[in-house]
Write a protein that holds these residues in place. Sequence first.
Motif, PDB file in Angstrom:
ATOM      1  N   LEU A 146       0.894  -1.145  -0.027  1.00 48.08           N
ATOM      2  CA  LEU A 146      -0.029  -0.046   0.222  1.00 48.08           C
ATOM      3  C   LEU A 146       0.985   1.217   0.004  1.00 48.08           C
ATOM      4  O   LEU A 146       2.120   1.145   0.534  1.00 48.08           O
ATOM      5  N   SER A 147       0.438   2.250  -0.511  1.00 54.42           N
ATOM      6  CA  SER A 147       0.917   3.752  -0.634  1.00 54.42           C
ATOM      7  C   SER A 147       0.807   4.143   0.923  1.00 54.42           C
ATOM      8  O   SER A 147       0.340   3.730   1.804  1.00 54.42           O
ATOM      9  N   GLY A 148       1.885   5.210   1.246  1.00 56.13           N
ATOM     10  CA  GLY A 148       1.831   5.681   2.557  1.00 56.13           C
ATOM     11  C   GLY A 148       0.397   6.228   2.972  1.00 56.13           C
ATOM     12  O   GLY A 148      -0.069   5.993   3.974  1.00 56.13           O
ATOM     13  N   GLY A 149      -0.250   7.020   1.721  1.00 54.56           N
ATOM     14  CA  GLY A 149      -1.712   7.649   2.038  1.00 54.56           C
ATOM     15  C   GLY A 149      -2.666   6.587   2.511  1.00 54.56           C
ATOM     16  O   GLY A 149      -3.360   6.328   3.406  1.00 54.56           O
ATOM     17  N   GLN A 150      -2.400   5.316   1.992  1.00 57.19           N
ATOM     18  CA  GLN A 150      -3.263   4.144   2.008  1.00 57.19           C
ATOM     19  C   GLN A 150      -3.230   3.567   3.461  1.00 57.19           C
ATOM     20  O   GLN A 150      -3.951   3.146   4.154  1.00 57.19           O
ATOM     21  N   GLN A 151      -1.673   3.340   3.616  1.00 57.55           N
ATOM     22  CA  GLN A 151      -1.465   2.816   5.214  1.00 57.55           C
ATOM     23  C   GLN A 151      -2.002   3.898   6.225  1.00 57.55           C
ATOM     24  O   GLN A 151      -2.416   3.292   7.199  1.00 57.55           O
ATOM     25  N   GLN A 152      -2.052   5.202   6.052  1.00 53.47           N
ATOM     26  CA  GLN A 152      -2.521   5.866   6.909  1.00 53.47           C
ATOM     27  C   GLN A 152      -3.894   6.043   7.245  1.00 53.47           C
ATOM     28  O   GLN A 152      -4.618   5.959   8.226  1.00 53.47           O
ATOM     29  N   ARG A 153      -4.672   5.585   6.061  1.00 47.91           N
ATOM     30  CA  ARG A 153      -6.186   5.211   6.101  1.00 47.91           C
ATOM     31  C   ARG A 153      -6.501   4.082   6.895  1.00 47.91           C
ATOM     32  O   ARG A 153      -7.259   3.998   7.867  1.00 47.91           O
ATOM     33  N   VAL A 154      -5.618   3.045   6.746  1.00 49.54           N
ATOM     34  CA  VAL A 154      -5.625   1.598   7.505  1.00 49.54           C
ATOM     35  C   VAL A 154      -5.433   2.086   8.986  1.00 49.54           C
ATOM     36  O   VAL A 154      -6.509   1.757   9.717  1.00 49.54           O
ATOM     37  N   ALA A 155      -4.553   2.844   9.333  1.00 54.45           N
ATOM     38  CA  ALA A 155      -4.375   3.052  10.491  1.00 54.45           C
ATOM     39  C   ALA A 155      -5.279   3.922  11.389  1.00 54.45           C
ATOM     40  O   ALA A 155      -5.514   3.727  12.490  1.00 54.45           O
ATOM     41  N   ILE A 156      -5.960   4.722  10.353  1.00 56.34           N
ATOM     42  CA  ILE A 156      -7.087   5.676  11.056  1.00 56.34           C
ATOM     43  C   ILE A 156      -8.339   4.621  11.083  1.00 56.34           C
ATOM     44  O   ILE A 156      -8.817   4.856  12.199  1.00 56.34           O
TER      45      ILE A 156
END
Length: 229
Positions: A146-156
Amino acid sequence: MIELKNVTKVYKMGNELIYALKNINLKIKEGEFVSIMGPSGSGKSTLLNIIGCLDRPTEGEVYIDKIKTNDLDDDELTKIRRDKIGFVFQQFNLIPLLTALENVELPLIFKYKNSMSEAERKRRALECLKMAELDEKFANHKPNQLSGGQQQRVAIARAIVNDPKIILADEPTGALDSKTGRKIMELLKKLNGYGKTIVVVTHDINVSKYGDRIIYIKDGSIEREENVS
Ligand code: ADP
Ligand code: ADP
């Protein structure tokens, strides 16, 4: 919702005392979106860790949802953290061996153990990924796919899966390009619109402007506050 009274945090480094926070007084109301701004080393992470019950103050009082957390033991603090607070970090802190969906399921496993069925857990985790605007087709991807932005969405999604009242984010855009960072801040703003109380720590003035209020911290003290109109 969150109140700090005369909070001081001192770290001991050999014979040297480091005053990371000095006499902080702070009130954050339910549903507020507050940014904490300041240069590196000013005490932002320490402040967020104390609000998040990850760390205890050396002096002063901390109230979370009217509960005075000073008097609580470690197990009770863990329960407050689990029930009331979701965390978002700069480096996402996802578990690399688990898929996006499994990462979001983890807090449910810790909270409910076997008392929640796997089907219900997956349903809730998927719902949160959806709320975090991650396309369902990525649910079975591992973080490194996943891209960084996608990973942060998972984290959220992971941060909201236990439906906490408070979300604490430490430099949530620090590892992202500015366009992706803006999208992540818009997502936090959306969650704020759903009633979540949000506290974001950042050294980036553009990021801080997503808050309703910016608290400037310098050398462990609150320097000034500003309401964003
Ligand atoms: P910021 O998040 O604004 O960069 P920090 O809260 O990380 O600031 O750090 C504030 C000060 O406290 C710094 O001087 C830092 O080196 C020090 N500090 C933070 N954590 C520790 C620790 N665990 N032990 C010793 N000093 C620490
Ligand atoms: P940030 O990127 O938020 O400024 P830092 O890189 O300063 O964070 O710190 C990362 C972690 O290391 C934090 O948990 C902080 O408490 C800890 N830390 C920071 N400074 C020190 C220090 N001088 N000694 C020990 N731990 C520290």
